[in-house]
Motif scaffolding. Sequence first.
Motif, PDB file in Angstrom:
ATOM      1  N   LEU A   1       1.023  -2.297   1.369  1.00 12.67           N
ATOM      2  CA  LEU A   1       1.982  -1.178   0.885  1.00 12.67           C
ATOM      3  C   LEU A   1       3.031  -0.681   1.530  1.00 12.67           C
ATOM      4  O   LEU A   1       4.121  -0.292   0.958  1.00 12.67           O
ATOM      5  N   ASN A   2       2.914  -0.673   3.029  1.00 16.54           N
ATOM      6  CA  ASN A   2       4.186  -0.880   3.790  1.00 16.54           C
ATOM      7  C   ASN A   2       5.213  -1.913   3.599  1.00 16.54           C
ATOM      8  O   ASN A   2       6.412  -1.732   3.789  1.00 16.54           O
TER       9      ASN A   2
ATOM     10  N   PRO B   1       5.515  -4.315   0.687  1.00 15.19           N
ATOM     11  CA  PRO B   1       5.275  -4.986  -0.765  1.00 15.19           C
ATOM     12  C   PRO B   1       6.189  -6.325  -0.847  1.00 15.19           C
ATOM     13  O   PRO B   1       7.301  -6.180  -0.620  1.00 15.19           O
TER      14      PRO B   1
ATOM     15  N   LEU C   1       2.680  -2.048  -8.916  1.00 12.16           N
ATOM     16  CA  LEU C   1       2.191  -1.844  -7.809  1.00 12.16           C
ATOM     17  C   LEU C   1       2.984  -0.549  -7.290  1.00 12.16           C
ATOM     18  O   LEU C   1       2.505   0.290  -6.445  1.00 12.16           O
ATOM     19  N   ALA C   2       4.116  -0.357  -7.990  1.00 15.14           N
ATOM     20  CA  ALA C   2       5.108   1.052  -7.751  1.00 15.14           C
ATOM     21  C   ALA C   2       4.505   2.357  -8.528  1.00 15.14           C
ATOM     22  O   ALA C   2       4.971   3.185  -8.413  1.00 15.14           O
ATOM     23  N   GLU C   3       3.692   1.931  -9.434  1.00 20.11           N
ATOM     24  CA  GLU C   3       3.164   2.969 -10.500  1.00 20.11           C
ATOM     25  C   GLU C   3       2.065   3.782  -9.787  1.00 20.11           C
ATOM     26  O   GLU C   3       1.361   3.342  -8.908  1.00 20.11           O
ATOM     27  N   PRO C   4       2.138   5.249 -10.380  1.00 19.99           N
ATOM     28  CA  PRO C   4       1.110   6.020  -9.573  1.00 19.99           C
ATOM     29  C   PRO C   4      -0.345   5.545  -9.656  1.00 19.99           C
ATOM     30  O   PRO C   4      -1.264   5.828  -8.923  1.00 19.99           O
TER      31      PRO C   4
ATOM     32  N   ALA D   1      -1.714   2.776  -9.470  1.00 17.56           N
ATOM     33  CA  ALA D   1      -2.063   1.867  -8.245  1.00 17.56           C
ATOM     34  C   ALA D   1      -2.215   2.248  -6.953  1.00 17.56           C
ATOM     35  O   ALA D   1      -2.908   2.133  -6.251  1.00 17.56           O
ATOM     36  N   ARG D   2      -1.003   3.287  -6.685  1.00 22.22           N
ATOM     37  CA  ARG D   2      -1.294   4.010  -5.450  1.00 22.22           C
ATOM     38  C   ARG D   2      -2.344   5.050  -5.479  1.00 22.22           C
ATOM     39  O   ARG D   2      -3.114   4.675  -4.221  1.00 22.22           O
ATOM     40  N   GLU D   3      -2.983   5.639  -6.554  1.00 22.38           N
ATOM     41  CA  GLU D   3      -4.133   6.410  -6.380  1.00 22.38           C
ATOM     42  C   GLU D   3      -5.316   5.429  -6.168  1.00 22.38           C
ATOM     43  O   GLU D   3      -6.058   5.839  -5.402  1.00 22.38           O
TER      44      GLU D   3
ATOM     45  N   PHE E   1      -5.424   2.488  -4.875  1.00 22.70           N
ATOM     46  CA  PHE E   1      -5.487   1.855  -3.571  1.00 22.70           C
ATOM     47  C   PHE E   1      -5.995   2.995  -2.510  1.00 22.70           C
ATOM     48  O   PHE E   1      -6.860   2.594  -1.450  1.00 22.70           O
ATOM     49  N   THR E   2      -5.691   4.231  -2.578  1.00 19.52           N
ATOM     50  CA  THR E   2      -6.063   5.160  -1.758  1.00 19.52           C
ATOM     51  C   THR E   2      -7.692   5.518  -1.958  1.00 19.52           C
ATOM     52  O   THR E   2      -8.090   5.531  -0.919  1.00 19.52           O
TER      53      THR E   2
END
Length: 261
Positions: A76-77, A79, A238-241, A243-245, A247-248
């Motif tokens: 994530l840091n 990509p 990967l940049a969409e919400p 995926a971020r949710e 991954f968290t």
Amino acid sequence: MTSTPNAIPEILTHVDAGVMTLTINRLDKKNSLTAAMYAAMADALESAHHDTAVRALVIQGHESIFSAGNDIGDFLNKPPSTADAPVFRFLRGISSFSKPIVAAVCGPAVGIGTTMLLHCDLIYAGDNAAFSLPFVNLGLCPEAASSYLAPKLMGYPRAAEALLLGEPFRAETALEMGLINRIVPPAEASALAQQQARKLAAKPLSSLIETKRLMKKGQASIVAERMVEEGASFGRMLAEPAAREAFTAFMDKRRPDFSKV
């Protein structure tokens, strides 16, 4: 036995008896892969490609785990944003490697830990091996041309289960679907991979390369094209919400549960 110059502590490489062995060595982080590790593996593949003393390659992890896939924090840091990103260099290298690749797989092989195997020629798995393709669960899409190679190898129904549901499957299932060659006790997997690689290394290199080329003829351009397409979709997703949710949540508590497979 000789070491290769580009090795880092997390990726160990050495050459002996015509076999280069590449060991994923980050056990404290479940052999999760960072950009630096992908770069080291890509360098090792390039070195092995040009080194006429290398006739076969072995990829292995630890008896308890092959790889947990990408290091989420590192991924994530940093990509992958260009075609020259380390992960893409590694994938191009392993998919186009002209010499035989033998893998020893024990314990979990998650994400790219499984998709890289689709580019290997012989795979020997410990009876503790478990495979997982959780891309959809992470709000992403397949990589390493697995959207093409998995249906081709497993058949569409099996590939759909693996890629759409993202549920882990054991070595017995992998053997049945043709992903691996043999199941052995974990303590024997690396030794068997070395044994088979040395058998290959004793054969004429030109014959090995030509036979592998002929077996893979017709799919090389498809694999390369599919990797580019997957990479573009992967980067966008990967940049969409979603995926971020995902991954968290994955980092908190939702790593693949192999105990229920």
